[in-house]
Design an enzyme around this catalytic site. Structure first.
Site, PDB file in Angstrom:
ATOM      1  N   GLY A 166      -7.110   4.066 -10.049  1.00  0.00           N
ATOM      2  CA  GLY A 166      -8.103   4.889 -10.706  1.00  0.00           C
ATOM      3  C   GLY A 166      -7.305   5.223 -12.171  1.00  0.00           C
ATOM      4  O   GLY A 166      -6.297   5.350 -12.171  1.00  0.00           O
ATOM      5  N   GLY A 255      -0.588   4.437  -7.962  1.00  0.00           N
ATOM      6  CA  GLY A 255      -0.721   5.516  -6.749  1.00  0.00           C
ATOM      7  C   GLY A 255       0.038   5.167  -5.762  1.00  0.00           C
ATOM      8  O   GLY A 255       0.625   4.090  -5.848  1.00  0.00           O
ATOM      9  N   GLY A 257      -1.515   3.398  -3.350  1.00  0.00           N
ATOM     10  CA  GLY A 257      -1.743   1.860  -3.106  1.00  0.00           C
ATOM     11  C   GLY A 257      -1.084   1.007  -3.759  1.00  0.00           C
ATOM     12  O   GLY A 257      -0.233  -0.210  -3.401  1.00  0.00           O
ATOM     13  N   THR A 258      -0.916   1.241  -5.052  1.00  0.00           N
ATOM     14  CA  THR A 258      -0.169   0.428  -6.015  1.00  0.00           C
ATOM     15  C   THR A 258       1.306   0.444  -5.786  1.00  0.00           C
ATOM     16  O   THR A 258       1.911  -0.832  -5.675  1.00  0.00           O
ATOM     17  CB  THR A 258      -0.332   1.248  -7.662  1.00  0.00           C
ATOM     18  OG1 THR A 258      -1.572   1.386  -7.707  1.00  0.00           O
ATOM     19  CG2 THR A 258       0.384   0.285  -8.622  1.00  0.00           C
ATOM     20  N   ASP A 286      -4.095  13.312  -8.312  1.00  0.00           N
ATOM     21  CA  ASP A 286      -4.203  14.192  -7.241  1.00  0.00           C
ATOM     22  C   ASP A 286      -2.694  14.697  -6.940  1.00  0.00           C
ATOM     23  O   ASP A 286      -2.714  15.489  -5.917  1.00  0.00           O
ATOM     24  CB  ASP A 286      -4.536  13.266  -5.866  1.00  0.00           C
ATOM     25  CG  ASP A 286      -5.934  12.364  -6.496  1.00  0.00           C
ATOM     26  OD1 ASP A 286      -6.853  12.927  -7.070  1.00  0.00           O
ATOM     27  OD2 ASP A 286      -6.371  11.600  -5.543  1.00  0.00           O
ATOM     28  N   GLY A 330      -9.250  14.641  -5.215  1.00  0.00           N
ATOM     29  CA  GLY A 330      -8.119  14.947  -4.297  1.00  0.00           C
ATOM     30  C   GLY A 330      -8.539  13.869  -3.139  1.00  0.00           C
ATOM     31  O   GLY A 330      -9.079  14.457  -2.326  1.00  0.00           O
TER      32      GLY A 330
HETATM   33  N1  LIG Z   1      -0.712  -1.549   1.503  1.00  0.00           N
HETATM   34  C1  LIG Z   1      -1.045  -2.526   0.282  1.00  0.00           C
HETATM   35  N2  LIG Z   1      -0.237  -3.355  -0.130  1.00  0.00           N
HETATM   36  C2  LIG Z   1      -0.506  -4.282  -1.377  1.00  0.00           C
HETATM   37  N3  LIG Z   1      -1.130  -4.055  -2.242  1.00  0.00           N
HETATM   38  C3  LIG Z   1      -2.058  -2.692  -1.955  1.00  0.00           C
HETATM   39  C4  LIG Z   1      -1.917  -1.888  -0.889  1.00  0.00           C
HETATM   40  N4  LIG Z   1      -2.666  -0.832  -0.983  1.00  0.00           N
HETATM   41  C5  LIG Z   1      -3.323  -0.904  -2.275  1.00  0.00           C
HETATM   42  N5  LIG Z   1      -2.782  -1.998  -2.585  1.00  0.00           N
HETATM   43  C6  LIG Z   1      -3.431  -2.383  -4.091  1.00  0.00           C
HETATM   44  O1  LIG Z   1      -2.933  -1.463  -5.219  1.00  0.00           O
HETATM   45  C7  LIG Z   1      -3.904  -1.328  -6.238  1.00  0.00           C
HETATM   46  C8  LIG Z   1      -4.459   0.085  -6.187  1.00  0.00           C
HETATM   47  O2  LIG Z   1      -4.490   0.734  -5.030  1.00  0.00           O
HETATM   48  P1  LIG Z   1      -5.517   2.006  -5.012  1.00  0.00           P
HETATM   49  O3  LIG Z   1      -5.252   2.475  -3.430  1.00  0.00           O
HETATM   50  O4  LIG Z   1      -6.681   1.659  -5.199  1.00  0.00           O
HETATM   51  O5  LIG Z   1      -4.942   3.042  -6.203  1.00  0.00           O
HETATM   52  P2  LIG Z   1      -3.880   3.939  -6.044  1.00  0.00           P
HETATM   53  O6  LIG Z   1      -2.547   3.182  -6.137  1.00  0.00           O
HETATM   54  O7  LIG Z   1      -4.252   4.716  -7.228  1.00  0.00           O
HETATM   55  O8  LIG Z   1      -3.723   4.591  -5.019  1.00  0.00           O
HETATM   56  C9  LIG Z   1      -5.218  -2.234  -5.767  1.00  0.00           C
HETATM   57  O9  LIG Z   1      -5.362  -3.271  -6.477  1.00  0.00           O
HETATM   58  C10 LIG Z   1      -4.965  -2.284  -4.151  1.00  0.00           C
HETATM   59  O10 LIG Z   1      -5.349  -3.813  -3.889  1.00  0.00           O
HETATM   60  O1  LIG Z   2     -14.406   6.007  -8.279  1.00  0.00           O
HETATM   61  P1  LIG Z   2     -13.083   5.496  -8.043  1.00  0.00           P
HETATM   62  O2  LIG Z   2     -12.498   4.695  -9.043  1.00  0.00           O
HETATM   63  O3  LIG Z   2     -12.888   4.669  -6.646  1.00  0.00           O
HETATM   64  O4  LIG Z   2     -12.207   6.777  -7.971  1.00  0.00           O
HETATM   65  C1  LIG Z   2     -12.054   7.954  -7.020  1.00  0.00           C
HETATM   66  C2  LIG Z   2     -10.726   8.348  -6.908  1.00  0.00           C
HETATM   67  O5  LIG Z   2     -10.100   8.184  -8.027  1.00  0.00           O
HETATM   68  C3  LIG Z   2      -9.159   9.407  -7.663  1.00  0.00           C
HETATM   69  O6  LIG Z   2      -9.497  10.235  -8.596  1.00  0.00           O
HETATM   70  C4  LIG Z   2      -7.757   8.864  -7.688  1.00  0.00           C
HETATM   71  O7  LIG Z   2      -7.449   7.937  -6.910  1.00  0.00           O
HETATM   72  P2  LIG Z   2      -6.152   6.890  -6.915  1.00  0.00           P
HETATM   73  O8  LIG Z   2      -5.004   7.683  -7.187  1.00  0.00           O
HETATM   74  O9  LIG Z   2      -6.258   6.249  -5.671  1.00  0.00           O
HETATM   75  O10 LIG Z   2      -6.621   6.111  -8.339  1.00  0.00           O
HETATM   76  C5  LIG Z   2      -9.292  10.080  -6.432  1.00  0.00           C
HETATM   77  O11 LIG Z   2      -9.202  11.442  -6.512  1.00  0.00           O
HETATM   78  C6  LIG Z   2     -10.629   9.739  -6.197  1.00  0.00           C
HETATM   79  O12 LIG Z   2     -11.071   9.606  -4.698  1.00  0.00           O
HETATM   80 MG   LIG Z   3      -4.579   6.063  -3.739  1.00  0.00          MG
END
Ligand SMILES: Nc1ncnc2c1ncn2[C@@H]1O[C@H](COP(=O)(O)OP(=O)(O)O)[C@@H](O)[C@H]1O
Ligand SMILES: O=P(O)(O)OC[C@H]1O[C@](O)(COP(=O)(O)O)[C@@H](O)[C@@H]1O
Ligand SMILES: [Mg+2]
Length: 526
Positions: A166, A255, A257-258, A286, A330
């Site tokens: 996000g 974050g 996931g990334t 967050d 959050g």
């Molecule tokens: N366990 C994982 N292994 C590889 N790529 C992942 C994993 N979890 C998330 N990703 C990739 O990381 C990117 C961002 O993850 P996301 O959870 O949406 O946001 P954030 O990094 O802000 O937490 C997405 O493109 C997702 O496919």
């Molecule tokens: O509407 P979207 O893009 O799925 O984002 C919602 C999420 O993005 C956030 O603002 C940030 O999340 P990430 O760190 O995974 O990007 C969370 O607090 C919220 O749950």
């Molecule tokens: Mg995340």
């Protein structure tokens, strides 16, 4: 007591990797909450919750070698991966030719950071195991960042930057500083990967050439110059694409996931024995990444949330028996809700996922709202988004493209329940609901979040004291699978798995949460 002296509780200590012990580091002193006995019950429940599903390490203090075993384990976990781990013949170039052997001697001052310089994770010396916060042993230190030997010749580098997940205020500041710093190193090939990891596989998305000229003013607006996305190609496809494009330095802004993705890309590059540095920059509005004092975007979010809270307050205050409800972001933790409530001084009830509560019943939130309306005519509630995971809401099992659970809207739910409750009791109440999520996320970084980035441009010689520059150092120095962050006010490298082991959460026993309770004056809702 030496640096590793334990503060022992029942012979067991929480491992430093738990969120609880992470926060315990930040809380000290002996604040006594008036509702302490009740809170002890909550605390026990929370401790159980916090430990669920997490790897627990126990230390046998009867073992005379416990200290060295613990330290060895810590060293192994926090060792930052380097290219030479797999590429034994990788050669380095000194960052300066001023030193014999290409690297400064430790004997005299030279302004360079030594590989053995460290930042202590724990800076408080507890006088006793019963001191508040003294629940973990000293988990040691992290590596400091700084100029060192470089394993990439700038002319051989093709650097790519990608922003995922996000939006978060400050993304453009970071992109800008990485580009500027790479140029200072002499790198000519710098590209942006559009729309997160998706940009590696979508043939309609061309990589974006980046230069100082392109990024010069991007920090003046929010969002990401490169765009963001969730989901995307497999790790193997990403690395195939990097090989095809000749990318050997990847900066990944995102974050948890990334970072999981970045670590997997790093592992895949190692498997293929590619000389590639993958470096993460923690982007989490967050503030839910372990071990870091604070991540960029969080300050801006708290500041912007004040506007929503103030509007809710004015609406509530101006209405007859007005109730304002504000939902704040959050995904896993209540940091934004807690700090925004605390900073505003306008919140009567702050609800975060780390602290259980009842909505209904004699000690529930709704009854307290009625009491507030009777006593002062209006009330403002701040609720953290993650509460949308509660059983209160209908489960959909839906996930977003990244696999994150799509949360129910707890703000709307509380609004509806509040309306129903007051209608049922015949007591008039005027309920208004505000969800400022996307207004906050799209903001430009405030001075605090943008400061170190903007500082770079004017004060090049102070670059080594800034986050972004050091993060570029990390890649040149041959580290990979690492991320950077502030630990005890110093910028350091972390191995990625340690900071994303689980989300960082608010410690309900911390001074910060107790301060929040003191500010709102709310009781326990159980
Ligand atoms: N366990 C994982 N292994 C590889 N790529 C992942 C994993 N979890 C998330 N990703 C990739 O990381 C990117 C961002 O993850 P996301 O959870 O949406 O946001 P954030 O990094 O802000 O937490 C997405 O493109 C997702 O496919
Ligand atoms: O509407 P979207 O893009 O799925 O984002 C919602 C999420 O993005 C956030 O603002 C940030 O999340 P990430 O760190 O995974 O990007 C969370 O607090 C919220 O749950
Ligand atoms: Mg995340």
């Amino acid at each position: 007591m030496d640096a590793l002296s334990p503060t022992i509780k029942s012979g067991l200590v929480l491992p430093p990797r738990t969120a609880r012990s992470d926060h315990a580091l930040l809380s000290f002193g002996s604040y006594k909450n008036p509702n302490h006995s009740k809170r002890t019950r909550i605390r026990k429940r929370i401790e159980v919750k916090a430990q669920e599903g997490k790897k627990q390490a126990s230390i046998d203090f009867s073992d005379p070698d416990w200290k060295s075993k613990y330290q060895n384990d810590f060293e192994a976990r926090f060792r930052i991966p380097h290219l030479t781990d797999v590429l034994h013949d990788a050669v380095s170039t000194p960052v300066s030719s001023d030193f014999a052997e290409g690297y400064p001697s430790d004997e005299e001052w030279h302004g360079y950071i030594n590989n053995n310089d460290r930042v202590l994770l724990k800076v408080i010396h507890y006088s006793s195991p019963t001191s508040a916060g003294a629940e973990c042993i000293d988990p040691g230190w992290f590596t400091v960042l700084g100029p060192r030997k470089i394993y990439f010749k700038p002319e051989d580098v093709k650097a790519a930057i990608v922003t995922c997940g996000g939006l978060c205020p400050g993304l453009n500041d970071v992109i800008r500083q990485i580009v500027i710093t790479l140029e200072i190193y002499g790198v000519k090939k710098i590209v942006g990967i559009p729309f997160g990891y998706r940009g590696f596989s979508d043939s309609n998305l061309a990589e974006m050439p980046l230069s100082r000229k392109v990024v010069q003013n991007i920090h003046l607006s929010g969002g990401s110059l490169l765009g963001v996305s969730r989901g995307g190609p497999t790790v193997s496809d990403i690395v195939d694409s990097m090989e095809e494009r000749g990318i050997n330095m990847l900066f990944v802004l995102g974050g948890n996931g990334t970072h999981a993705g970045a670590n997997a890309i790093h592992e895949e590059c190692r498997k293929r024995r590619l000389k590639v540095a993958v470096v993460g920059v923690p982007k989490t509005i967050d503030n839910d990444i372990l071990l870091m004092d604070k991540t960029f975007g969080f300050d801006t979010a708290v500041e912007e949330a004040q506007r929503a809270i103030n509007s809710a307050y004015i609406e509530a205050h101006s209405a007859y028996h007005g109730i304002g409800i504000v939902k704040l972001m959050g995904r896993s933790s209540g940091f934004i809700a807690m700090q925004a409530s605390l900073a505003s001084g306008q919140i009567d009830i702050c609800l975060i996922p780390e602290v259980p509560f009842n909505l209904h019943g004699p000690h529930g939130v709704l009854n307290h709202l009625k009491y507030l309306l009777e006593r002062k005519g209006s009330a403002v509630v701040c609720v953290a988004e993650e509460l949308g995971r509660l059983d209160l809401l209908e489960k959909t099992n839906a996930t977003d493209a990244s696999g994150n659970t799509v949360l129910g809207d707890i703000g709307v739910y509380i609004q509806q329940e509040t309306k129903k409750f007051f209608k049922g009791t015949g007591f008039p109440a005027d309920v208004k609901y505000i969800d400022p999520t996307y207004m906050i996320r799209a903001c430009r970084a405030n001075a605090s979040d943008g400061f170190s980035a903007l500082f770079l441009v004017k004060m090049l010689y102070l670059l080594i004291y800034t986050h972004m520059f050091w993060q570029v150092h990390g890649a040149f120095a041959g580290y990979s699978g690492i991320t950077v962050g502030i630990c005890n006010t110093h910028y350091v490298y972390f191995p990625i798995p340690e900071v994303i082991a689980q989300p960082k959460v608010v410690d309900p026993n911390s001074r910060m949460w107790h301060r929040c309770l003191t500010s709102t004056g709310q009781p326990d809702f159980i």
